[in-house]
Design an enzyme around this catalytic site. Structure first.
Site, PDB file in Angstrom:
ATOM      1  N   GLU A   1       0.814  -1.221   0.000  1.00 28.95           N
ATOM      2  CA  GLU A   1       0.000   0.000   0.000  1.00 28.95           C
ATOM      3  C   GLU A   1       0.851   1.276   0.000  1.00 28.95           C
ATOM      4  O   GLU A   1       0.402   2.313  -0.480  1.00 28.95           O
ATOM      5  CB  GLU A   1      -0.953   0.010   1.204  1.00 28.95           C
ATOM      6  CG  GLU A   1      -2.260  -0.702   0.955  1.00 28.95           C
ATOM      7  CD  GLU A   1      -3.063  -0.113  -0.220  1.00 28.95           C
ATOM      8  OE1 GLU A   1      -3.197   1.120  -0.312  1.00 28.95           O
ATOM      9  OE2 GLU A   1      -3.544  -0.896  -1.054  1.00 28.95           O
TER      10      GLU A   1
ATOM     11  N   HIS B   1       3.734   1.772  -1.649  1.00 26.83           N
ATOM     12  CA  HIS B   1       4.049   2.028  -3.057  1.00 26.83           C
ATOM     13  C   HIS B   1       2.798   2.496  -3.813  1.00 26.83           C
ATOM     14  O   HIS B   1       2.858   3.414  -4.637  1.00 26.83           O
ATOM     15  CB  HIS B   1       4.532   0.754  -3.752  1.00 26.83           C
ATOM     16  CG  HIS B   1       5.790   0.155  -3.182  1.00 26.83           C
ATOM     17  ND1 HIS B   1       5.803  -1.056  -2.532  1.00 26.83           N
ATOM     18  CD2 HIS B   1       7.073   0.595  -3.196  1.00 26.83           C
ATOM     19  CE1 HIS B   1       7.045  -1.345  -2.175  1.00 26.83           C
ATOM     20  NE2 HIS B   1       7.834  -0.366  -2.555  1.00 26.83           N
TER      21      HIS B   1
ATOM     22  N   ASP C   1      11.677   6.338   3.703  1.00 28.24           N
ATOM     23  CA  ASP C   1      13.129   6.295   3.513  1.00 28.24           C
ATOM     24  C   ASP C   1      13.650   7.731   3.502  1.00 28.24           C
ATOM     25  O   ASP C   1      14.090   8.251   2.476  1.00 28.24           O
ATOM     26  CB  ASP C   1      13.460   5.552   2.213  1.00 28.24           C
ATOM     27  CG  ASP C   1      12.973   4.118   2.271  1.00 28.24           C
ATOM     28  OD1 ASP C   1      13.631   3.292   2.901  1.00 28.24           O
ATOM     29  OD2 ASP C   1      11.887   3.835   1.717  1.00 28.24           O
TER      30      ASP C   1
ATOM     31  N   GLN D   1      17.195   8.486   2.270  1.00 27.70           N
ATOM     32  CA  GLN D   1      17.250   8.325   0.812  1.00 27.70           C
ATOM     33  C   GLN D   1      16.686   9.568   0.121  1.00 27.70           C
ATOM     34  O   GLN D   1      17.263  10.081  -0.842  1.00 27.70           O
ATOM     35  CB  GLN D   1      16.448   7.089   0.409  1.00 27.70           C
ATOM     36  CG  GLN D   1      16.168   6.959  -1.070  1.00 27.70           C
ATOM     37  CD  GLN D   1      15.517   5.628  -1.397  1.00 27.70           C
ATOM     38  OE1 GLN D   1      16.187   4.607  -1.426  1.00 27.70           O
ATOM     39  NE2 GLN D   1      14.218   5.638  -1.616  1.00 27.70           N
TER      40      GLN D   1
ATOM     41  N   LEU E   1       4.787   0.058   6.511  1.00 27.32           N
ATOM     42  CA  LEU E   1       4.782  -0.977   5.475  1.00 27.32           C
ATOM     43  C   LEU E   1       6.154  -1.039   4.806  1.00 27.32           C
ATOM     44  O   LEU E   1       6.776  -0.013   4.552  1.00 27.32           O
ATOM     45  CB  LEU E   1       3.707  -0.683   4.431  1.00 27.32           C
ATOM     46  CG  LEU E   1       2.265  -0.678   4.920  1.00 27.32           C
ATOM     47  CD1 LEU E   1       1.316  -0.535   3.729  1.00 27.32           C
ATOM     48  CD2 LEU E   1       1.936  -1.935   5.709  1.00 27.32           C
TER      49      LEU E   1
HETATM   50  P1  AMP Z   1      11.367   0.409  -2.306  1.00 30.57           P
HETATM   51  O1  AMP Z   1      10.615  -0.491  -3.232  1.00 30.57           O
HETATM   52  O2  AMP Z   1      11.460  -0.109  -0.912  1.00 30.57           O
HETATM   53  O3  AMP Z   1      12.686   0.871  -2.872  1.00 30.57           O
HETATM   54  O4  AMP Z   1      10.492   1.713  -2.181  1.00 30.57           O
HETATM   55  C1  AMP Z   1      10.093   2.441  -3.314  1.00 30.57           C
HETATM   56  C2  AMP Z   1       9.494   3.753  -2.875  1.00 30.57           C
HETATM   57  O5  AMP Z   1       8.367   3.503  -2.049  1.00 30.57           O
HETATM   58  C3  AMP Z   1      10.486   4.589  -2.053  1.00 30.57           C
HETATM   59  O6  AMP Z   1      10.348   5.960  -2.408  1.00 30.57           O
HETATM   60  C4  AMP Z   1      10.026   4.336  -0.655  1.00 30.57           C
HETATM   61  O7  AMP Z   1      10.339   5.378   0.240  1.00 30.57           O
HETATM   62  C5  AMP Z   1       8.522   4.212  -0.842  1.00 30.57           C
HETATM   63  N1  AMP Z   1       7.922   3.493   0.281  1.00 30.57           N
HETATM   64  C6  AMP Z   1       8.319   2.302   0.779  1.00 30.57           C
HETATM   65  N2  AMP Z   1       7.563   1.971   1.866  1.00 30.57           N
HETATM   66  C7  AMP Z   1       6.685   2.995   2.039  1.00 30.57           C
HETATM   67  C8  AMP Z   1       5.660   3.264   2.985  1.00 30.57           C
HETATM   68  N3  AMP Z   1       5.369   2.426   3.985  1.00 30.57           N
HETATM   69  N4  AMP Z   1       4.961   4.419   2.864  1.00 30.57           N
HETATM   70  C9  AMP Z   1       5.257   5.292   1.863  1.00 30.57           C
HETATM   71  N5  AMP Z   1       6.203   5.100   0.938  1.00 30.57           N
HETATM   72  C10 AMP Z   1       6.921   3.970   1.022  1.00 30.57           C
END
Ligand code: AMP
Length: 284
Positions: free
Chosen positions: A35, A37, A150, A153, A184
């Site tokens: 959710e 993403h 993140d 990041q 999440l």
């Molecule tokens: P990742 O697939 O973990 O590299 O995350 C891809 C993007 O989704 C990054 O910009 C993350 O910061 C964002 N993201 C991951 N988890 C969450 C979350 N729980 N709430 C909001 N954005 C998220």
């Protein structure tokens, strides 16, 4: 929604959109979509004519080969979820497409990358900065969306975009959490049942810090003590619990103006991170 494998196909599709005056929103991910993403994709959908999402488990940002090997890869369900959330194009390249033989460039952002995750995971932010720079250059979005989850990041990407004069806007999206507060993460699926409960140490630590600030206790010492108590209560040893400036990621002595509480811990086999923006009057 169309799935594209090559850089040339993405460039052709986005060039068409730009020529027609359509705005482009971009959401880079490593897949195993949840959710959090999907919230990014829906946010982009509301603001743009063309929504591009990438799914690429970027090998260069993993400092631990076991973590890379264990990272979930579920492209079919990701494609269905991205389409339902409103994505138009899914870019899912191979590692060879992104890093062909002879590839020899690394982007190293100093400043906000140096401490916390940067110190715990050597090379991690070089991998992130390099792949994000490549993806931004490939897609050429008007706006790229990143999760507050993140936060470091996000700070590193903002620093890179500013320093290299990259012509893309970066927008932060708030962290999406489970009902019990756990942020999440694609890694949550790997938590054993007992560890799922212990993992609440991170979000409870953030809530305790918020309550401490709301109660008028604003020194780093007091805020960090409140947060650390939540880790101790669950028998979780944090990697770090720190009060930092949200742009430079350097330590702050007090919550005075914008501050960020950042936490990380290994729970079972899974390393988790979380954070909470704090202000003098509570969170924001
Ligand atoms: P990742 O697939 O973990 O590299 O995350 C891809 C993007 O989704 C990054 O910009 C993350 O910061 C964002 N993201 C991951 N988890 C969450 C979350 N729980 N709430 C909001 N954005 C998220």
């Amino acid at each position: 929604m169309t799935t594209l494998r090559t850089i040339a196909e993405v460039r052709a599709a986005t060039a068409d959109a730009r020529r027609d005056g359509r705005s482009i929103g971009f959401v880079p991910t490593m897949g195993a979509l949840h959710e959090g993403h999907l919230h990014l994709i829906r946010t982009a959908r509301r603001a743009h004519d063309l929504v591009v999402i990438s799914v690429f488990v970027n090998p260069t940002q993993f400092d631990d080969p076991a973590d890379l090997a264990a990272y979930p890869r579920v492209e079919d369900t990701d494609a269905a979820a991205a389409q339902a959330a409103g994505a138009d194009l899914l870019f899912a390249p191979s590692a060879a497409e992104m890093y062909p033989d002879g590839f020899a460039t690394t982007i190293e952002v100093g400043g906000p990358s140096e401490r916390l995750e940067g110190a715990s995971r050597p090379g991690h932010f070089n991998g992130v900065a390099t792949v994000v720079c490549k993806l931004l250059s490939i897609v050429g979005p008007d706006v790229a969306y990143f999760g507050q989850k993140d936060a470091q990041q996000l700070a590193v990407v903002r620093r890179m975009v500013t320093d290299l004069n990259l012509p893309y806007a970066i927008q932060a999206v708030p962290t999406v959490r489970d009902d019990d507060g756990l942020a999440l993460s694609s890694r949550n699926a790997r938590l054993a049942a007992a560890d799922r409960e212990r993992a609440l140490a991170l979000s409870r630590a953030l809530r305790a810090a918020e309550a401490s600030v709301a109660g008028g206790r604003a020194s780093a010492e007091e805020v960090l003590a409140a947060a650390r108590a939540e880790f101790a209560a669950r028998g979780v040893e944090p990697d770090y619990v720190e009060l930092v400036d949200p742009i430079t990621f350097t330590p702050l002595p007090t919550v005075d103006g914008d501050a960020l509480l950042a936490v990380a811990a290994r729970v079972g086999d899974v390393r988790l991170i979380d954070n909470q923006p704090l202000t003098r009057n509570g969170s924001h």
